[in-house]
Design a protein around this motif. Sequence first.
Motif, PDB file in Angstrom:
ATOM      1  N   LYS A  14      -4.374  -9.647   1.322  1.00  0.00           N
ATOM      2  CA  LYS A  14      -4.293  -8.777   0.148  1.00  0.00           C
ATOM      3  C   LYS A  14      -2.904  -8.175  -0.029  1.00  0.00           C
ATOM      4  O   LYS A  14      -2.702  -7.331  -0.895  1.00  0.00           O
ATOM      5  CB  LYS A  14      -5.319  -7.651   0.275  1.00  0.00           C
ATOM      6  N   MET A  15      -1.944  -8.602   0.794  1.00  0.00           N
ATOM      7  CA  MET A  15      -0.592  -8.055   0.756  1.00  0.00           C
ATOM      8  C   MET A  15       0.382  -9.103   0.234  1.00  0.00           C
ATOM      9  O   MET A  15       0.092 -10.295   0.268  1.00  0.00           O
ATOM     10  CB  MET A  15      -0.160  -7.587   2.153  1.00  0.00           C
ATOM     11  N   GLU A  16       1.533  -8.624  -0.204  1.00  0.00           N
ATOM     12  CA  GLU A  16       2.594  -9.521  -0.667  1.00  0.00           C
ATOM     13  C   GLU A  16       3.503  -9.857   0.507  1.00  0.00           C
ATOM     14  O   GLU A  16       4.006  -8.969   1.193  1.00  0.00           O
ATOM     15  CB  GLU A  16       3.411  -8.815  -1.754  1.00  0.00           C
ATOM     16  N   SER A  52       1.993  -3.770   1.062  1.00  0.00           N
ATOM     17  CA  SER A  52       0.682  -3.587   0.432  1.00  0.00           C
ATOM     18  C   SER A  52       0.853  -3.075  -0.990  1.00  0.00           C
ATOM     19  O   SER A  52       1.928  -2.625  -1.379  1.00  0.00           O
ATOM     20  CB  SER A  52      -0.157  -2.590   1.248  1.00  0.00           C
ATOM     21  N   GLU A  53      -0.226  -3.109  -1.756  1.00  0.00           N
ATOM     22  CA  GLU A  53      -0.204  -2.590  -3.125  1.00  0.00           C
ATOM     23  C   GLU A  53       0.096  -1.093  -3.140  1.00  0.00           C
ATOM     24  O   GLU A  53       0.636  -0.576  -4.102  1.00  0.00           O
ATOM     25  CB  GLU A  53      -1.547  -2.852  -3.815  1.00  0.00           C
ATOM     26  N   LYS A  54      -0.247  -0.397  -2.055  1.00  0.00           N
ATOM     27  CA  LYS A  54      -0.011   1.051  -1.973  1.00  0.00           C
ATOM     28  C   LYS A  54       1.384   1.374  -1.441  1.00  0.00           C
ATOM     29  O   LYS A  54       1.717   2.541  -1.251  1.00  0.00           O
ATOM     30  CB  LYS A  54      -1.061   1.700  -1.079  1.00  0.00           C
TER      31      LYS A  54
END
Length: 100
Positions: A14-16, A52-54
Motif C-alpha cells: 500500500k506504499m509508494e 506511505s500515503e500519510k
Amino acid sequence: MRFVIGGMKYDTDKMERVAAVRKWYKNDSPLMRAVFQGQEVGKTYDCELWKSEKGNWLLTHEEDFRRTYGEAIEEEEAKALLMRYATETYESMFGELPEA
C-alpha cells in the motif's frame, strides 16, 4: 511485506516505492565485539525506500538472502538518502537543489 514498527503497520503493498538507496548498519553482536575490540563494524546494505500515503517513511533491506528487515525512518533521513543516491527523485519530490 508488512512490518509493525512503533505501534504502526507498514505495508509495502500500500506504499509508494520511492528509490533504491544504500545504508550502513552496525553489527553489534558479541562475536564482532570480541574480534574487533573497540572498533565499529558493520555492513552497507542495498535498501528500498518507501513512503506511505500519510507521509511516513520505511526503509527495507534483505540480509543473507533470507529475511527482509524494515526500519521506520524520519523524513530528514529519507531526504539525506535521496540526495545521495537518487538526486533526481529528491528534486522531483522536494524541489531543485541549488548549484554549487
